[in-house]
Write an enzyme that holds these catalytic residues in place. Structure first.
Site, short mmCIF file in Angstrom:
data_model
loop_
_atom_site.label_atom_id
_atom_site.label_comp_id
_atom_site.label_asym_id
_atom_site.label_seq_id
_atom_site.Cartn_x
_atom_site.Cartn_y
_atom_site.Cartn_z
N SER A 137 0.87 -18.67 -0.75
CA SER A 137 0.55 -19.32 -1.77
C SER A 137 0.94 -20.54 -1.53
O SER A 137 2.39 -21.05 -1.31
CB SER A 137 1.50 -18.66 -2.98
OG SER A 137 1.04 -19.01 -3.52
N LYS A 163 -3.93 -20.28 -0.57
CA LYS A 163 -4.40 -20.42 -2.03
C LYS A 163 -3.33 -21.69 -2.27
O LYS A 163 -2.26 -21.74 -2.30
CB LYS A 163 -3.05 -19.20 -2.58
CG LYS A 163 -3.43 -19.36 -4.62
CD LYS A 163 -2.97 -17.87 -4.71
CE LYS A 163 -1.78 -17.93 -6.13
NZ LYS A 163 -2.13 -16.71 -5.82
N LYS A 165 -2.24 -23.88 -5.79
CA LYS A 165 -2.07 -24.17 -7.13
C LYS A 165 -2.08 -25.49 -7.33
O LYS A 165 -2.40 -25.98 -6.77
CB LYS A 165 -0.68 -23.91 -7.20
CG LYS A 165 0.29 -22.30 -7.72
CD LYS A 165 0.18 -21.87 -7.65
CE LYS A 165 0.92 -20.22 -7.68
NZ LYS A 165 0.55 -19.05 -8.35
N ASP A 191 -5.51 -21.97 -7.17
CA ASP A 191 -4.18 -20.20 -8.89
C ASP A 191 -4.53 -21.57 -10.00
O ASP A 191 -3.18 -22.44 -9.77
CB ASP A 191 -3.37 -19.44 -8.16
CG ASP A 191 -3.17 -18.97 -9.83
OD1 ASP A 191 -3.22 -18.79 -10.22
OD2 ASP A 191 -2.01 -17.71 -9.26
N GLU A 216 -9.13 -18.04 -9.43
CA GLU A 216 -7.26 -17.22 -9.82
C GLU A 216 -6.62 -18.13 -11.30
O GLU A 216 -6.66 -19.05 -11.43
CB GLU A 216 -6.85 -16.92 -9.20
CG GLU A 216 -5.93 -16.32 -9.84
CD GLU A 216 -4.32 -15.34 -8.10
OE1 GLU A 216 -4.50 -16.14 -7.06
OE2 GLU A 216 -3.24 -14.81 -9.20
N ASP A 241 -5.85 -12.18 -13.13
CA ASP A 241 -4.04 -11.95 -12.08
C ASP A 241 -3.57 -11.59 -13.57
O ASP A 241 -3.29 -10.76 -14.10
CB ASP A 241 -3.18 -13.14 -11.42
CG ASP A 241 -1.52 -13.03 -11.53
OD1 ASP A 241 -0.38 -12.15 -12.48
OD2 ASP A 241 -1.19 -14.10 -11.20
N LYS A 265 -0.64 -7.20 -9.70
CA LYS A 265 1.00 -7.50 -9.14
C LYS A 265 1.77 -6.20 -9.65
O LYS A 265 1.25 -5.74 -10.71
CB LYS A 265 1.52 -8.22 -9.37
CG LYS A 265 1.04 -10.17 -8.99
CD LYS A 265 2.10 -10.82 -10.07
CE LYS A 265 0.55 -12.19 -9.29
NZ LYS A 265 1.46 -13.43 -9.82
N GLY A 293 2.18 -12.03 -4.75
CA GLY A 293 3.96 -12.08 -5.03
C GLY A 293 4.19 -12.66 -6.18
O GLY A 293 3.84 -13.66 -7.12
O1 OSB Z 1 1.09 -16.70 -10.64
O2 OSB Z 1 0.33 -15.66 -8.26
C1 OSB Z 1 0.60 -16.29 -9.47
C2 OSB Z 1 4.87 -16.85 -7.47
C3 OSB Z 1 5.12 -16.80 -9.31
C4 OSB Z 1 4.71 -16.98 -10.25
C5 OSB Z 1 2.94 -16.59 -10.15
C6 OSB Z 1 2.48 -16.68 -8.79
C7 OSB Z 1 3.04 -16.92 -7.94
C8 OSB Z 1 2.59 -17.24 -6.42
C9 OSB Z 1 4.13 -16.42 -5.35
O3 OSB Z 1 1.65 -18.04 -6.15
C10 OSB Z 1 2.98 -16.11 -4.19
C11 OSB Z 1 4.31 -15.72 -3.51
O4 OSB Z 1 5.08 -14.78 -3.84
O5 OSB Z 1 4.38 -15.80 -2.49
MG MG Z 2 -1.59 -16.25 -9.81
#
Ligand code: OSB
Ligand code: MG
Length: 381
Positions: A137, A163, A165, A191, A216, A241, A265, A293
């Site tokens: 991510s 992924k 952001k 995401d 996402e 999510d 999660k 995560g």
């Molecule tokens: O939306 O998946 C998410 C981290 C903090 C808050 C939200 C998200 C995330 C990640 C991190 O995408 C993924 C990771 O732990 O590697």
């Molecule tokens: Mg997410």
């Protein structure tokens, strides 16, 4: 199991690089750790995934600490439970909401049960995969070029999914650049962490051009109906999510067509009992799931890897190795990923499959509170 004491700790763990999502940046994690001890001396550790600020979920490290100490821990102390399912039920009865606070105890009870029985956590859960695919991510970067460099590096070290952001202003040009440099074959997704509104549908349609595995959580977490309208206008599958905090919300998503994939999660849904129910319901409905995560330490990662060994976790999880996040993790061995982009599920070790580095935890601890049956009214030193 009879829970004799619960110790809460907050540690500070700096990330190797700041992690930026649409709603904020984190540079140092404040991590709430839980140590459960049963009457026969078995010990298990777990982690609360609540963040520093309420930008992903309404819960934070501080609200979780408060709810755990006032309402959840006193509900469990001194009582005998047949297993983690009983703990789940007791926690659900003790408070409405606060799934992350509940999950820390509920998952800890699964870890404790695995310790007591001397079996691997993944085995106790019913896991079937001996190794699990890993995706990375990548946080929002200042330029498409910087993001593209990171995506190329991630593919080179073996990650099975990338992924990105995104947020308004850091989306189309960034995704276009990454797709151009990684090539057509690489599983790529985005995401948004709820950064868009339904009025942005035409803008989001432009993402269909980049052959993404999924988009996402584009819209607000409460907005299943508008996600359904958006999904009808997109070729790319939506993955939810933040919106999925229970098996009922997964059911609603399926009924409304709000998405075609679920990111599970365990911390977000209140623990493993709910995670397994969502997994099973999605499996019946032929909805693939994958494990997300929350920038966990190696303790939280142990739980996520065990969960991701269940059969319907059929897409790569956000299960990056320890070294992506930390100069040094708090577990031994640290979590690693093979050059094939897989993480091994420690079926051959009882319990979590890792040891907690107690000295390191001690050194990083900034706050501790112990609750025990021996301590009057549950208030600890
Ligand atoms: O939306 O998946 C998410 C981290 C903090 C808050 C939200 C998200 C995330 C990640 C991190 O995408 C993924 C990771 O732990 O590697
Ligand atoms: Mg997410």
């Amino acid at each position: 199991m009879q829970i004799e004491s619960v110790t809460l700790r907050e540690i500070r763990l700096p990330l190797r690089a700041p992690f930026r999502i649409s709603s904020g940046t984190v540079t140092e994690r404040r991590i709430l750790l839980v140590e459960l001890r049963d009457a026969d001396g078995a010990v298990s550790w777990s982690e609360c995934v609540a963040a520093e600020r309420p930008n992903y979920s309404p819960e934070t490290v501080d609200t979780a600490w408060m709810v755990l100490s006032l309402w959840l821990i006193p509900t469990l102390l001194g009582k005998t439970f047949a297993g983690p399912a009983g703990v789940h039920e007791a926690l659900e009865g003790a408070a409405r909401g606060y799934p992350m606070a509940k999950a820390a105890l509920e998952m800890g009870a699964w870890g404790l049960e695995a310790e007591i029985r001397g079996v691997a956590l993944a085995q106790l859960l019913g896991g079937t995969r001996v190794s699990v695919e890993v995706g990375v991510s990548l946080g929002i970067q200042d330029s498409p070029e910087q993001l593209a460099d990171q995506a190329v590096a991630a593919v080179e070290v073996g990650y099975r999914k990338v992924k990105l952001k995104i947020a308004p202003g850091s989306d189309l040009a960034f995704v276009e650049r990454v797709r151009a440099v990684v090539g057509a074959g690489v599983p790529l997704m985005v995401d948004a962490n709820a950064a868009y509104r339904s009025e942005d549908a035409a803008h989001l349609q432009a993402l269909d051009a980049f052959d993404l595995t999924m988009i996402e959580q584009p819209l607000d977490r409460t907005d299943l109906l508008r996600h359904a309208h958006l999904q009808r206008r997109l070729r790319t599958p939506l993955c939810l999510d933040e919106s999925i905090d229970s098996v009922d919300r997964a059911e609603d998503m399926i009924a409304l067509g709000s998405g075609r994939i679920v990111n599970i999660k365990p911390g977000r849904v209140g623990g493993f009992t709910a995670s397994r129910a969502i997994h099973d319901r999605c499996r019946e409905a032929k909805i693939p799931v994958w494990c997300g995560g929350m920038l966990e330490s190696g303790i939280g990662r142990a739980y996520n890897v065990a969960l991701a060994s269940l059969p319907n976790f059929s897409m790569p999880g956000d299960l990056s190795p320890s070294a992506r996040y930390w100069a040094q993790d708090i577990v031994d061995p640290e979590w690693t990923m093979g050059s094939d982009g897989m993480v091994q599920v420690p079926f051959h070790r009882p319990g979590l499959g890792i040891e907690v580095d107690l000295e390191r935890v001690e050194a990083l601890t900034v706050r501790t509170e112990r609750f025990g049956v021996d301590i009057q009214a549950g208030r600890g030193a």
